[in-house]
Write an enzyme that holds these catalytic residues in place. Structure first.
Site, PDB file in Angstrom:
ATOM      1  N   CYS A   1       0.827  -1.204   0.000  1.00  0.00           N
ATOM      2  CA  CYS A   1       0.000   0.000   0.000  1.00  0.00           C
ATOM      3  C   CYS A   1       0.865   1.260   0.000  1.00  0.00           C
ATOM      4  O   CYS A   1       1.362   1.688   1.046  1.00  0.00           O
ATOM      5  CB  CYS A   1      -0.921  -0.012   1.216  1.00  0.00           C
TER       6      CYS A   1
ATOM      7  N   CYS B   1      -0.411   4.151   2.135  1.00  0.00           N
ATOM      8  CA  CYS B   1      -0.246   3.972   3.586  1.00  0.00           C
ATOM      9  C   CYS B   1       1.206   4.236   3.987  1.00  0.00           C
ATOM     10  O   CYS B   1       1.467   4.860   5.011  1.00  0.00           O
ATOM     11  CB  CYS B   1      -0.562   2.552   4.029  1.00  0.00           C
ATOM     12  N   ASP B   2       2.145   3.721   3.207  1.00  0.00           N
ATOM     13  CA  ASP B   2       3.535   3.664   3.664  1.00  0.00           C
ATOM     14  C   ASP B   2       4.496   4.546   2.873  1.00  0.00           C
ATOM     15  O   ASP B   2       5.669   4.654   3.234  1.00  0.00           O
ATOM     16  CB  ASP B   2       4.035   2.206   3.599  1.00  0.00           C
TER      17      ASP B   2
END
Ligand code: NDP
Length: 313
Positions: A135, A138-139
Site C-alpha cells: 500500500c 499507507c507507507d
C-alpha cells in the site's frame, strides 16, 4: 441468540450499497465492517472514475459518505469480523471475532472484497513492515527522498508508482511482461514522471538487507537464452500485482471459480446456497471497480428482499 433478516458481511462499496437498499426496504440489516472498515478504497488516493464526482473524490471520504448514507436509513453498522459461518441450514449462524458473539441470519450478503497478493517469496515475509508493503498511500511517506520499487504493470502499479514518484527520489517498476497492462491514461502518467524507470521482462528473485530492505535480486528474460541476473539498490518494495478474494471464513461452503471468486448464478447475485448472495470484488474476477461493486451490492439487496418475500417473511 440475536437474529436478523439480513446480515451483510463487508464494508466496501458493495456492502454499504447493499445496506442502503436493504435498510430502505425495511429489512433492518446488520452489517459487520470486517478488519478494514471501508475496504480497499480507504487506502487508495483519489477516485476519479466514480460517477457523480466531476473533480474526483478522496477514497476514504467517499466510503465515509456511503457509510453515513447507510446509517441514515437505519442500517446497524458494527465493528467486528465474521470469523466463521454455518451455511448448512437457515437461519445461518455467523460467529463474530472468533466466538465473541453469534448471530442467526435468514439471508447473508457476502461482500468481503479482496486482499493484496504477494509474490510468495520468503523475503517478503521476512521484510514485511521493514521495507515490504502492498500500500503506497499507507507507507509511501516513509520513503521521502529514497529509492523504491513497485511490482506489477496494471492500473494499481501505475497509480502507486506515480504516487511514490512525488515522494521518492527514484521509482523502479518491475514488470514481468514486455508491456504494461494498465489503461492508457495511467501509462501516460507514468511516462510523464521523470524519476520512474520501468524494468520490463523482469521478475523478482529475492530481497536483501540487514535492517530492512536494501535491495532486490532480479532476473531479466527468465528461462530464455538471454536470462540475466542483476541487483538494484532500493529502500522500499511495493507489491501491486492484484488481489485475492477473501473467502477463507466460508470454509468451502460456497462454490468458487478456479481463481477462488464466489460463483454467482442467474442474472442476480445468488450463490450456490439459497439465501446467500455475494457482491463486489469477492465475486467479480472481471471488472473489480467501485461502481460495479456498488451495483452488485444493490442487486444483492434486491435479491434478498425478493427471497424473503418468497419465503414468507
Ligand atoms: P491487474 O490484475 O490489472 O494487474 C496486475 C499486474 O500485476 C499485471 O501487470 C500482472 O502482470 C502483474 N502480476 C500479477 N501476478 C504477478 C506475479 N506473480 N509476478 C509479477 N507480476 C505479476 O491488477 P490491478 O490491481 O492493477 O487492477 C485491478 C482492477 O482494478 C483492474 O480492473 C484495474 O483497471 C482496476 N483499477 C483501476 C484504477 C483506476 O482506474 N483508477 C486504479 C487501480 C485499479 P501481467 O500483465 O503479466 O499479468
Amino acid at each position: 441468540m440475536e437474529t436478523t433478516k439480513c446480515l451483510i458481511i463487508g464494508s466496501g462499496p458493495a456492502g454499504y450499497t447493499a445496506a442502503i437498499y436493504a435498510s430502505r426496504a425495511n429489512l433492518a440489516p446488520i452489517l459487520y465492517e470486517g478488519g478494514q472498515p471501508g475496504g480497499q478504497l480507504t487506502i487508495t488516493t483519489e477516485i476519479e472514475n466514480f460517477p457523480g464526482y466531476p473533480n474526483g473524490v478522496d477514497g476514504y471520504e467517499m466510503m465515509e459518505q456511503l457509510r453515513s448514507q447507510a446509517a441514515r436509513f437505519g442500517a446497524d453498522i458494527r465493528q467486528g469480523v465474521i470469523t466463521s459461518i454455518d451455511l448448512s441450514h437457515r437461519p445461518f449462524v455467523a460467529t463474530i471475532d472468533d466466538g465473541a458473539a453469534t448471530i442467526a441470519a435468514e439471508t447473508v450478503i457476502v461482500a468481503t472484497g479482496a486482499s493484496a497478493k504477494y509474490l510468495g517469496l520468503d523475503d517478503e515475509t521476512k521484510f514485511r513492515g521493514q521495507g515490504v508493503s502492498a500500500c503506497a498511500t499507507c507507507d509511501g511517506f516513509f520513503y521521502r527522498g529514497k529509492t523504491v520499487a513497485v511490482v506489477g504493470g496494471g492500473d494499481t502499479a501505475c497509480e502507486e508508482a506515480t504516487y511514490l514518484s512525488n515522494l521518492a527520489s527514484k521509482v523502479y517498476m518491475i514488470v514481468r511482461k514486455d508491456h504494461l497492462r494498465a489503461s492508457k491514461v495511467m501509462q501516460e502518467r507514468v511516462a510523464k514522471a521523470e524519476n520512474i524507470e520501468i524494468l520490463f521482462n523482469t521478475n523478482t528473485v529475492g530481497l536483501f538487507g540487514n535492517n530492512g530492505v536494501e535491495g532486490a535480486h532480479l532476473v531479466r528474460h527468465k528461462g530464455t537464452p538471454q536470462e540475466e541476473l542483476f541487483d538494484i539498490a532500493i529502500d522500499g518494495f511495493f507489491l501491486a500485482i492484484g488481489h485475492s478474494p477473501n473467502t477463507a471464513f466460508l470454509n468451502g461452503q460456497l462454490e468458487l471459480d478456479e481463481a477462488g471468486y464466489i460463483k454467482t448464478f442467474g442474472h442476480g447475485q445468488a450463490t450456490s446456497v439459497e439465501g446467500v448472495f455475494a457482491a463486489g470484488d469477492v465475486a467479480d474476477p472481471h471488472y473489480r471497480q467501485a461502481i460495479t461493486a456498488a451495483g452488485m451490492g444493490c442487486k444483492a439487496a434486491l435479491d434478498v428482499e425478493k427471497f424473503l418475500l418468497a419465503n414468507g417473511h
